[in-house]
Motif scaffolding. Structure first.
Motif, PDB file in Angstrom:
ATOM      1  N   GLU A 150      44.320 -28.651 -11.688  1.00 11.65           N
ATOM      2  CA  GLU A 150      45.526 -28.376 -12.577  1.00 11.65           C
ATOM      3  C   GLU A 150      46.849 -28.792 -11.920  1.00 11.65           C
ATOM      4  OE1 GLU A 150      45.699 -26.341 -15.521  1.00 11.65           O
ATOM      5  OE2 GLU A 150      43.641 -27.240 -15.634  1.00 11.65           O
TER       6      GLU A 150
ATOM      7  N   LYS B  48      52.851 -29.051 -15.497  1.00 12.31           N
ATOM      8  CA  LYS B  48      51.647 -28.583 -16.528  1.00 12.31           C
ATOM      9  C   LYS B  48      52.833 -28.246 -17.854  1.00 12.31           C
ATOM     10  CE  LYS B  48      48.429 -25.301 -17.610  1.00 12.31           C
ATOM     11  NZ  LYS B  48      47.572 -24.046 -17.134  1.00 12.31           N
TER      12      LYS B  48
ATOM     13  N   SER C  13      48.462 -30.349 -24.519  1.00 12.22           N
ATOM     14  CA  SER C  13      47.737 -29.494 -23.475  1.00 12.22           C
ATOM     15  C   SER C  13      47.089 -30.604 -22.333  1.00 12.22           C
ATOM     16  CB  SER C  13      46.118 -28.978 -24.076  1.00 12.22           C
ATOM     17  OG  SER C  13      45.370 -30.041 -24.462  1.00 12.22           O
ATOM     18  N   VAL C  14      46.795 -30.009 -21.221  1.00 10.17           N
ATOM     19  CA  VAL C  14      46.577 -30.886 -20.099  1.00 10.17           C
ATOM     20  C   VAL C  14      45.137 -31.697 -20.328  1.00 10.17           C
ATOM     21  CG1 VAL C  14      45.707 -30.728 -17.816  1.00 10.17           C
ATOM     22  CG2 VAL C  14      47.593 -29.412 -18.375  1.00 10.17           C
ATOM     23  N   GLU C  15      44.208 -31.371 -21.130  1.00 13.15           N
ATOM     24  CA  GLU C  15      43.084 -31.855 -21.533  1.00 13.15           C
ATOM     25  C   GLU C  15      43.207 -32.863 -22.520  1.00 13.15           C
ATOM     26  OE1 GLU C  15      39.221 -33.046 -21.262  1.00 13.15           O
ATOM     27  OE2 GLU C  15      40.230 -31.446 -20.130  1.00 13.15           O
TER      28      GLU C  15
ATOM     29  N   TRP D  85      48.468 -34.991  -8.695  1.00 10.39           N
ATOM     30  CA  TRP D  85      49.368 -33.906  -9.449  1.00 10.39           C
ATOM     31  C   TRP D  85      50.740 -33.703  -8.546  1.00 10.39           C
ATOM     32  CZ3 TRP D  85      48.342 -34.715 -14.121  1.00 10.39           C
ATOM     33  CH2 TRP D  85      47.013 -34.490 -14.707  1.00 10.39           C
TER      34      TRP D  85
END
Length: 212
Positions: free
Chosen positions: A108, A114, A123-125, A204
């Motif tokens: 994540e 984020k 969204s991250v996805e 990240w």
């Protein structure tokens, strides 16, 4: 390495000479996704060749001793300086790519990044899917980037040696999709390379540190 993008490349210089900046990890640290064998060619041959070529091209010119960022912005779009641009930009792009990967990558994003991703992509996805698609569908050689444009994040792709620096856009992450980045490990399966890098190696923390 600091993530001050105005002088990200200082590790590539020693006086007026450009040098092969060290990797931020051991050459086997990205296994099993990216093998030491791939890194020995990608970093030790391709990246090094750009460094050697740039030193030859700028010797005795006003570009000698300038930072990579200065050379890239000064030569972008100038046909008579394409060789200088291509080699300087590829050194910078490769350095940025090495830092966009981490043996402890994936998972994540940090909270601030984020939030930005969710604001920009939902969204991250959703971001991961769009980022992967950009990398997979880049025709021929090039790069996919997560970049910052003002308060929003964007995904862009560039061909050959081009980078967001030539557009005044702030890069946060990149994936190299030149064939030499993945062919020894994945052959022609670019989608497998891209998705595995995003899932297992994407750094990240580096991207978050690059936020403006």
């Amino acid at each position: 390495m600091s993530t001050n993008l105005d002088n990200f490349s200082r590790a590539a210089q020693s006086g007026d000479t450009y040098v092969l900046a060290p990797l931020p990890y051991a050459d086997n640290a990205l296994e099993p996704v990216i093998s030491a064998h791939t890194l020995s060619f990608h970093y030790g041959k391709h990246h090094k060749a750009y460094v050697d070529n740039l030193n030859k091209l700028v010797a005795g010119t006003p570009f000698s001793g300038q930072s990579l960022e200065q050379i890239i912005t000064a030569t972008a779009g100038q046909a008579d300086k394409a060789g200088i641009f291509n080699n300087a930009a590829q050194i910078w792009n490769h350095m940025f790519y090495w830092y966009s990967l981490s043996p402890k990558g994936g998972g994540e994003p940090p909270a601030a990044l984020k939030q930005k991703i969710e604001e920009s992509f939902g969204s991250v996805e959703a971001f991961k899917q769009e980022f992967a698609n950009a990398a997979i569908t880049q025709f021929g050689s090039g790069w996919a980037w997560l970049a910052q444009e003002g308060s929003k994040l964007a995904i862009i792709k560039t061909s050959n040696a081009d980078s967001p620096l030539t557009r005044g856009i702030r890069p946060l992450l990149t994936i190299d999709v030149w064939e030499h980045a993945y062919y020894l490990d994945f052959q022609n399966r670019r989608p497998d390379y891209v998705n595995t890098v995003i899932d297992k190696l994407i750094n990240w923390e580096f991207a978050a540190a690059n936020l403006g």
